[in-house]
Design an enzyme around this catalytic site. Structure first.
Site, PDB file in Angstrom:
ATOM      1  N   HIS A 164       0.845  -1.216   0.000  1.00  0.00           N
ATOM      2  CA  HIS A 164       0.000   0.000   0.000  1.00  0.00           C
ATOM      3  C   HIS A 164       0.873   1.256   0.000  1.00  0.00           C
ATOM      4  CE1 HIS A 164      -3.442  -2.580   1.283  1.00  0.00           C
ATOM      5  NE2 HIS A 164      -2.469  -3.199   1.947  1.00  0.00           N
ATOM      6  N   SER A 285      14.970  20.613 -16.447  1.00  0.00           N
ATOM      7  CA  SER A 285      13.846  21.527 -16.613  1.00  0.00           C
ATOM      8  C   SER A 285      14.344  22.788 -17.303  1.00  0.00           C
ATOM      9  CB  SER A 285      13.266  21.865 -15.230  1.00  0.00           C
ATOM     10  OG  SER A 285      12.636  23.123 -15.249  1.00  0.00           O
ATOM     11  N   LYS A 291      16.579  20.761 -11.377  1.00  0.00           N
ATOM     12  CA  LYS A 291      15.762  19.558 -11.588  1.00  0.00           C
ATOM     13  C   LYS A 291      16.497  18.453 -12.343  1.00  0.00           C
ATOM     14  CE  LYS A 291      12.059  18.853 -10.660  1.00  0.00           C
ATOM     15  NZ  LYS A 291      10.810  19.195 -11.331  1.00  0.00           N
ATOM     16  N   GLU A 298       8.944   7.927 -16.846  1.00  0.00           N
ATOM     17  CA  GLU A 298       7.554   8.407 -16.953  1.00  0.00           C
ATOM     18  C   GLU A 298       6.962   8.049 -18.315  1.00  0.00           C
ATOM     19  OE1 GLU A 298       8.255  12.148 -13.909  1.00  0.00           O
ATOM     20  OE2 GLU A 298       7.999  12.539 -16.023  1.00  0.00           O
TER      21      GLU A 298
END
Ligand code: ARG
Length: 487
Positions: A164, A285, A291, A298
């Site tokens: 979980h 970024s 970043k 992704e």
């Protein structure tokens, strides 16, 4: 070449040209030019078979065979230079026949004897799958090898295990890696299981009814590398089940990759910091200089949705179609190629990311907390004869008491434990339970996270990989090798 010189495999009874808009919807050359090798191989085999059955002279057959060699060379060259064919014809079958006519003269007019684009297209696609799907199998095995290598090298790294997405129990990092290796191993097996059903040659089924000339379909199928023939001409031109099977398979494989990606995205966040992705597999970024984004992972995670969509959309195309060939089926190739390319890229990006990432073992240990040993404490009571349900309750009471005192399970004084139950044993016995190493070592049954159990898994996976036939994946022209840490 102008449109009016377009070579069309039909049209004798038409007095007008098809409208431009219909042509745009109908023409498939941009997609099916990828099948030129298979189309030419099928044509060579078909001409040989026509010759053997007495329907093509020796001279015409050899004109066709050498003409097809030239057509293949020309197409190969054009595709490698421009990536596309500029012929005005509607599909690859028409292009090959028109180009063959230029080289072989009127012998080319005999090639399509007793053949239909229905059995031709179905044959080309199956042949393409037979030669291309092993490349996916090879990429999968490379990813499994990368996982095995890391799991072997990082056997002693202990990390938090989550259920979980809540801290559950300490595990070996290798156990986590291998959990994916096993799922991917099953994907390889599922892929192999499809190959037998795929390896049936539709050629000789004609448009619907079969072949009226005395050709030997089995010899034809074998000469193309198929194991068998399709057993019914209407089934041969109708069925796209092998494509559905592949798309479903690709979607499931994509789902496995998406879950692995999601885990690594979470572990690479600053909050976890268990892994750091390499520069090669991270992006930055445009605004925030600090970043490091896991875009590759992704994209792999997102690709699973697109693969699932492709599988669903093609299944919808098939639903309720009348039997045999309908033009709806033409979309099979677009979706097949798209899913194939997407999955292959995802497998390579995943392998490259995992191969080049760093694992921060001290950070992994810092993500652990004594509460994750609650189950072990309950097991310690069970070993002293306490029924598990009561042991579970007693540890719950200890957790509550620790929270009242503002400490964790390790900080709860021994006398507090004894007050809850004398079965907690001596101070020393209790203290010995708070060790990550001895915690994971207890899970020594087959498939568990104990060292031997993990080593056994590694051995079994390596044996399995060793027993695999060597793969010779067909490299794609645009392919750059991805870095691999394998020896
Ligand atoms: N381009 C078509 C396809 O791949 C070829 C078959 C055409 N057959 C026909 N009856 N129109 O599906």
């Amino acid at each position: 070449m102008s449109n009016k010189d377009r070579y069309q495999l039909w049209g004798g009874c038409f007095s007008e040209e098809p409208s431009a808009v219909l042509r745009r919807l109908n023409d498939s050359l941009a997609v099916d030019s990828r099948l030129y090798r298979e189309d030419i191989a099928g044509s060579r085999a078909w001409a040989r078979e026509l010759h053997r059955s007495g329907h093509l002279s020796e001279q015409d057959n050899s004109a066709i065979q050498s003409g097809l060699d030239k057509v293949e060379k020309d197409i190969e060259k054009e595709l490698s230079q421009t990536g596309r064919l500029n012929d005005p014809e509607e599909d690859i079958h028409s292009v090959v026949e028109r180009r063959l006519h230029a080289h072989a003269g009127d012998a080319a007019l005999r090639l399509h004897t007793a053949r239909s684009r229905n059995d031709q297209s179905a044959t080309d696609t199956r042949l393409w799958m037979l030669t291309s799907l092993p490349t996916l199998g090879a990429a999968l095995k490379q990813l499994i090898e990368v996982l095995i290598k890391r799991a072997t090298d990082e056997l002693n790294i202990i990390a938090p295990g989550y259920t979980h997405l809540q801290r559950a129990q300490p595990i070996r990092w290798s156990q986590f890696l291998l959990s994916y290796a096993w799922g991917l191993r099953d994907d390889v097996m599922r892929l192999e299981e499809q190959m037998g059903r795929l390896s049936r040659c539709p050629l000789g089924s004609g448009a619907i009814a079969g072949c009226a000339l005395p050709i030997d379909r089995t010899r034809l199928a074998w000469s193309l590398g198929f194991q068998d023939i399709t057993p019914n001409s209407m089934f041969a031109v109708s069925s796209r089940d092998h494509i559905v099977e592949f798309l479903n398979w690709a979607a499931l494989c994509g789902i496995h990759l998406s879950r692995l990606s999601e885990d690594l995205i979470i572990y690479s966040s600053q909050e976890f910091g268990i892994v750091r992705l390499s520069d090669q597999f991270s992006t930055g970024s445009s605004l925030m200089p600090q970043k490091r984004n896991p875009d590759g992972l992704e994209l792999v995670r997102g690709a699973a949705g697109l693969l699932l969509g492709d599988s669903f959309s093609f299944t919808c195309v098939l639903k309720g179609l009348p039997s045999t060939y309908n033009k709806d089926l033409q979309s099979d190739k677009e979706i097949l190629f798209r899913s194939y390319d997407r999955l292959l890229d995802c497998l390579k990006v995943t392998a490259g990311t995992i191969c080049t990432m760093e694992v921060n073992s001290s950070r992994a240990i810092r993500c652990l907390e004594p509460g994750m040993l609650a189950t072990d404490l309950a097991h310690a009571l069970v070993r002293r004869g306490v029924p598990f349900r009561r042991a579970h309750h007693l540890i719950g009471v200890a957790l509550r008491r620790a929270s009242e005192l503002g400490v964790d399970l390790q900080g709860l004084p021994h006398n507090e434990y004894v007050a809850i139950s004398p079965e907690f044993g001596t101070d020393k016995e209790l203290a010995s339970l708070f060790s990550w190493e001895s915690s994971v070592e207890q899970y020594s049954s087959a498939g568990g996270t104990g060292q031997q159990a993990v080593e056994h898994q590694l051995g079994a996976l390596k044996d399995w990989l060793r027993g695999q036939p060597p793969c010779s994946p067909v490299p794609r022209p645009d392919e750059t090798p991805y870095p691999c840490c394998l020896k």
